[in-house]
Structures are given as structure tokens and as C-alpha cells.
Design a protein around this motif. Sequence first.
Motif, PDB file in Angstrom:
ATOM      1  N   THR A   1       3.480  -3.583   4.121  1.00  0.00           N
ATOM      2  CA  THR A   1       3.580  -3.302   5.551  1.00  0.00           C
ATOM      3  C   THR A   1       2.777  -4.291   6.385  1.00  0.00           C
TER       4      THR A   1
ATOM      5  N   CYS B   1      -2.148   1.376   6.128  1.00  0.00           N
ATOM      6  CA  CYS B   1      -1.022   1.740   5.265  1.00  0.00           C
ATOM      7  C   CYS B   1      -0.418   0.460   4.689  1.00  0.00           C
TER       8      CYS B   1
ATOM      9  N   LEU C   1       4.447   0.791   1.082  1.00  0.00           N
ATOM     10  CA  LEU C   1       5.425   1.869   0.985  1.00  0.00           C
ATOM     11  C   LEU C   1       6.411   1.463  -0.114  1.00  0.00           C
TER      12      LEU C   1
ATOM     13  N   CYS D   1       1.127   5.656   1.501  1.00  0.00           N
ATOM     14  CA  CYS D   1       0.323   4.465   1.796  1.00  0.00           C
ATOM     15  C   CYS D   1      -0.664   4.158   0.672  1.00  0.00           C
TER      16      CYS D   1
END
Length: 176
Positions: free
Chosen positions: A105, A110, A113, A133
Motif C-alpha cells: 500500500t 497499513c 493487503l 494490514c
Amino acid sequence: MIYSVRILINMERIMRLLANILAVSLLAALPAAAEVLVSNQPNVDQDGTLVVNLPQGALDITMNTVEGTGLFVHAGGSHEVLLESAYMPRLLKIHGNSALLELYTGGNACPILFAWVSYDETGLRASEEFGTCAEQASFEESAKGPVVTMDDIEAGSGTKSYLYDEKAAKVSEIQR
């Protein structure tokens, strides 16, 4: 001087002991049949192509340079799906006609994913992004399909597990 060396040697032994305890505790936290997910492939450059070989054929994953964000997943000439990611993914696992991808990401809160991509006689399809995350996850097969489990970052303890339905390309959170 000799006393300092002894302290350093003892500190090194303590650090090794702590590392071993941590490794054993991490393994104990995973289900017995779980496989820790680690990519065995080198990272692909942003302008490169990640090739994933599935039984139905190869998937070519490239950055969407037309719109400037996302990933194109191409298969069999005219099949194409788009995944949301600003960075090239890494292949974590092939399961049947599907590939599990780790999506960066770019954020600190986070960083990672996940998404599944499936390609078979009915075509090409991709799941939505999923995950907590957490940077580490495990994989196991269940009677209903593949399951990815990771720490529940939001709750601060425990884990969350996600079941993948390959035919529908849907990920659902399951209770364990």
C-alpha cells in the motif's frame, strides 16, 4: 576490559535465547497445518511484468500506466481485470487455479493487503483486497477452500481468517 567482553558474550547469548523463544512462540501461534506465507520470488520493478503460471495459462501483471494507478492482470489474450495497488505485487501462493498476491500500500499504518486472482475455463476474475494490514500471514486448506490467517491489528490481539471462494472470486471473514 575482560569484564566488558564477558558482558558482551552474555548479552549475545541472551539475545539468541530471546530470538529462539520468539521463533517458537510465533510457530505455536499458528494452526498446526498452516504454512507461513513468504514470497520466494524477487521483487518485480514498477515497469516490469510479474508472470504467474496457472494451469489454464499464464497471467501477466503490469502497472496501469494509462490511468497512473492500479494493476492490469492479463490472461489468454482478451481477459483482463484491474486490481487496486500503487506498487507491483508479490506472488505468495498458487492454489489450484488461483494465485494469492501480496499488495503493497505504501503506507506505514497499513503496509500490506492481499488479493486472489483466479483463471480457469470460466475466465479471469479477482477478489477485492483483504487483510488486517498485518505484514505476516499464514495459509491453510480447509474443506471449503483456502484460508489466509493473520494477526488482528485493529483488535490488538487474536487473529482474523479469510476464506476464498475461487468460483465466485469472493473473500469472506470466517470465525475460527
